[in-house]
Write a protein that holds these residues in place. Structure first.
Motif, mmCIF file in Angstrom:
data_model
loop_
_atom_site.group_PDB
_atom_site.id
_atom_site.type_symbol
_atom_site.label_atom_id
_atom_site.label_comp_id
_atom_site.label_asym_id
_atom_site.label_seq_id
_atom_site.Cartn_x
_atom_site.Cartn_y
_atom_site.Cartn_z
ATOM 1 N N ILE A 1 0.352 -1.036 -37.675
ATOM 2 C CA ILE A 1 0.420 0.003 -38.696
ATOM 3 C C ILE A 1 0.486 1.379 -38.044
ATOM 4 N N TYR A 2 1.382 2.231 -38.550
ATOM 5 C CA TYR A 2 1.413 3.610 -38.059
ATOM 6 C C TYR A 2 1.126 4.627 -39.151
ATOM 7 N N SER A 3 1.101 4.199 -40.416
ATOM 8 C CA SER A 3 0.732 5.128 -41.480
ATOM 9 C C SER A 3 0.322 4.372 -42.731
ATOM 10 N N VAL A 4 -0.712 4.885 -43.396
ATOM 11 C CA VAL A 4 -1.113 4.411 -44.717
ATOM 12 C C VAL A 4 -1.134 5.621 -45.639
ATOM 13 N N ILE A 5 -0.308 5.593 -46.669
ATOM 14 C CA ILE A 5 -0.218 6.696 -47.622
ATOM 15 C C ILE A 5 -0.977 6.317 -48.887
ATOM 16 N N ASP A 6 -1.916 7.135 -49.274
ATOM 17 C CA ASP A 6 -2.614 7.014 -50.556
ATOM 18 C C ASP A 6 -2.167 8.195 -51.401
ATOM 19 N N PHE A 7 -1.356 7.938 -52.425
ATOM 20 C CA PHE A 7 -0.760 9.035 -53.171
ATOM 21 C C PHE A 7 -1.771 9.819 -54.003
ATOM 22 N N SER A 8 -2.984 9.299 -54.156
ATOM 23 C CA SER A 8 -4.014 10.063 -54.860
ATOM 24 C C SER A 8 -4.616 11.143 -53.974
ATOM 25 N N GLN A 9 -4.312 11.082 -52.675
ATOM 26 C CA GLN A 9 -4.843 12.029 -51.698
ATOM 27 C C GLN A 9 -3.705 12.872 -51.114
ATOM 28 N N PRO A 10 -4.031 14.038 -50.532
ATOM 29 C CA PRO A 10 -2.991 14.830 -49.857
ATOM 30 C C PRO A 10 -2.324 14.010 -48.752
ATOM 31 N N THR A 11 -1.021 14.137 -48.650
ATOM 32 C CA THR A 11 -0.257 13.337 -47.691
ATOM 33 C C THR A 11 0.464 14.235 -46.700
ATOM 34 N N ASP A 12 0.302 13.925 -45.416
ATOM 35 C CA ASP A 12 1.035 14.638 -44.371
ATOM 36 C C ASP A 12 2.497 14.223 -44.428
ATOM 37 N N LEU A 13 3.397 15.173 -44.345
ATOM 38 C CA LEU A 13 4.822 14.875 -44.421
ATOM 39 C C LEU A 13 5.407 14.425 -43.086
ATOM 40 N N ARG B 1 15.035 9.028 -45.720
ATOM 41 C CA ARG B 1 16.153 9.377 -46.598
ATOM 42 C C ARG B 1 15.712 9.912 -47.959
ATOM 43 N N GLU B 2 15.062 9.103 -48.761
ATOM 44 C CA GLU B 2 14.675 9.573 -50.087
ATOM 45 C C GLU B 2 13.412 10.424 -50.001
ATOM 46 N N LYS B 3 13.166 11.206 -51.065
ATOM 47 C CA LYS B 3 12.178 12.286 -51.002
ATOM 48 C C LYS B 3 10.879 11.978 -51.742
ATOM 49 N N GLN B 4 10.492 10.726 -51.811
ATOM 50 C CA GLN B 4 9.326 10.355 -52.608
ATOM 51 C C GLN B 4 8.066 11.130 -52.227
ATOM 52 N N VAL B 5 7.743 11.158 -50.942
ATOM 53 C CA VAL B 5 6.503 11.784 -50.503
ATOM 54 C C VAL B 5 6.506 13.270 -50.829
ATOM 55 N N GLU B 6 7.589 13.954 -50.516
ATOM 56 C CA GLU B 6 7.680 15.391 -50.754
ATOM 57 C C GLU B 6 7.682 15.701 -52.250
ATOM 58 N N VAL B 7 8.372 14.872 -53.035
ATOM 59 C CA VAL B 7 8.415 15.078 -54.487
ATOM 60 C C VAL B 7 7.023 14.963 -55.089
ATOM 61 N N PRO C 1 4.227 3.887 -57.073
ATOM 62 C CA PRO C 1 3.219 3.130 -56.321
ATOM 63 C C PRO C 1 1.957 3.955 -56.047
ATOM 64 N N GLU C 2 0.842 3.226 -55.873
ATOM 65 C CA GLU C 2 -0.410 3.886 -55.551
ATOM 66 C C GLU C 2 -0.520 4.190 -54.059
ATOM 67 N N ALA C 3 0.090 3.339 -53.238
ATOM 68 C CA ALA C 3 -0.040 3.515 -51.791
ATOM 69 C C ALA C 3 1.131 2.842 -51.086
#
Length: 307
Positions: free
Chosen positions: A196-208, A125-131, A152-154
């Motif tokens: 776990i199906y995904s770990v997002i590290d916002f300091s790195q490129p993230t797959d959408l 719903r919300e656009k955090q990753v894309e933003v 958040p960092e991750a």
């Protein structure tokens, strides 16, 4: 007239009613977690940007130490609300509430910390990753590196097969349920450990795009009729203490379109794929589950102690 992004924002939840933001102020786990993380991450004299500021409370936390905070909010009603509330609080003058689209805004100078709490279970719903991903590109083009610290960092996301009761005083309704992670629900039964199906590290490129295709060993005879989605936000990494400041979202339990009867020891294959910021129905439509005994078990990452 609303433009295309504004229409999508209304549908996906960015233009949510004021009382929803007020309820977020009363969420003690959220408030304490973010306050502690912001106090740790924001150093005296720092410059801070918040993308999607809502009431402005997280920007206000940052203003306790920061020299300047830019609080970007797209919803004009929330802009008025944030300005009104900040004017009534000490250090509120250090926060500039900017009526702008977080997909397009850049601060007038480099910043040290970026706060973005467009968080929904499963990053739906919300656009955090894309933003954040679009912000990184604009920021590097304008200011060069390094990137600021993101808070958040991750994020760690996991999924778990469940038996969920859908009887409401005799009325059968297989609905999406959001449950407190500290409460016990008698009609909710865990049928295998979460994976776990995904770990997002916002300091790195993230797959959408998030995808999962793996197996669970069912632990008891039952009917698998739902999948629970778990989202743990790593708000800040406290390296000197080798610990983290976390916030665990409500559990989201999605009903399966076709429930699966299972015995203890059966292998349940589960798959889904969806886009960050997508709708809950888009995930439901992609969700598949079935017994695949005599199939080689696909490895999954088990969730560490998240409760």
């Amino acid at each position: 007239m609303l433009n295309e992004r504004e229409i999508e924002s209304c549908y996906l939840g960015q233009f949510i009613p004021l009382h929803y933001h007020h309820n977020m102020l009363m969420d003690q786990n959220r408030m304490l977690g973010f306050k502690a993380a912001i106090d740790y991450a924001v150093k005296p004299g720092a410059k801070v940007l918040e993308l999607g500021g809502g009431t402005g409370v997280l920007s206000w936390f940052a203003a306790a130490k920061a020299e300047k905070v830019w609080c970007v909010e797209f919803n004009p009603d929330m802009v008025k609300e944030a300005r009104k509330m900040l004017a009534q609080n000490r250090n509120g003058h250090k926060v500039e509430v900017v009526h702008a689209d977080a997909f397009e805004y850049l601060p007038p100078e480099p910043v040290d910390v970026v706060i973005c709490e467009m968080i929904h279970v499963g990053m739906l719903r919300e656009k955090q990753v894309e933003v954040i991903e679009s912000f990184k590109q604009r920021y590097l083009q304008r200011f060069g590196g390094p990137l600021p610290l993101f808070l958040p960092e991750a994020v760690i996301m996991a999924v778990q097969p469940m038996r969920q009761e859908y009887d409401f005083e005799g009325f059968y309704a297989p609905i999406v349920q959001f449950q407190e992670n500290t409460a016990i629900y008698p009609g909710t039964v865990e049928l295998a450990p979460p994976a776990i199906y995904s770990v997002i590290d916002f300091s790195q490129p993230t797959d959408l795009t998030f995808a999962f295709d793996a197996s669970f060993v069912i632990e008891r005879n039952s009917t698998v009729n739902a999948m629970r989605f778990v989202t743990k936000n790593i708000l800040a990494v406290v390296s000197e203490r080798s610990t983290t400041i976390d916030w665990l979202n409500h559990y989201m339990t999605l009903p399966l379109e076709n429930p699966v009867k299972a015995k203890a020891g059966d292998v349940l294959q589960v798959s889904f794929q969806y886009r960050a910021g997508g709708s809950i129905p888009s995930l439901q439509a992609a969700l598949r589950a079935g017994i695949v005994n005599d199939t080689v078990l696909q490895p999954v990452l088990q969730v560490p102690a998240y409760a």
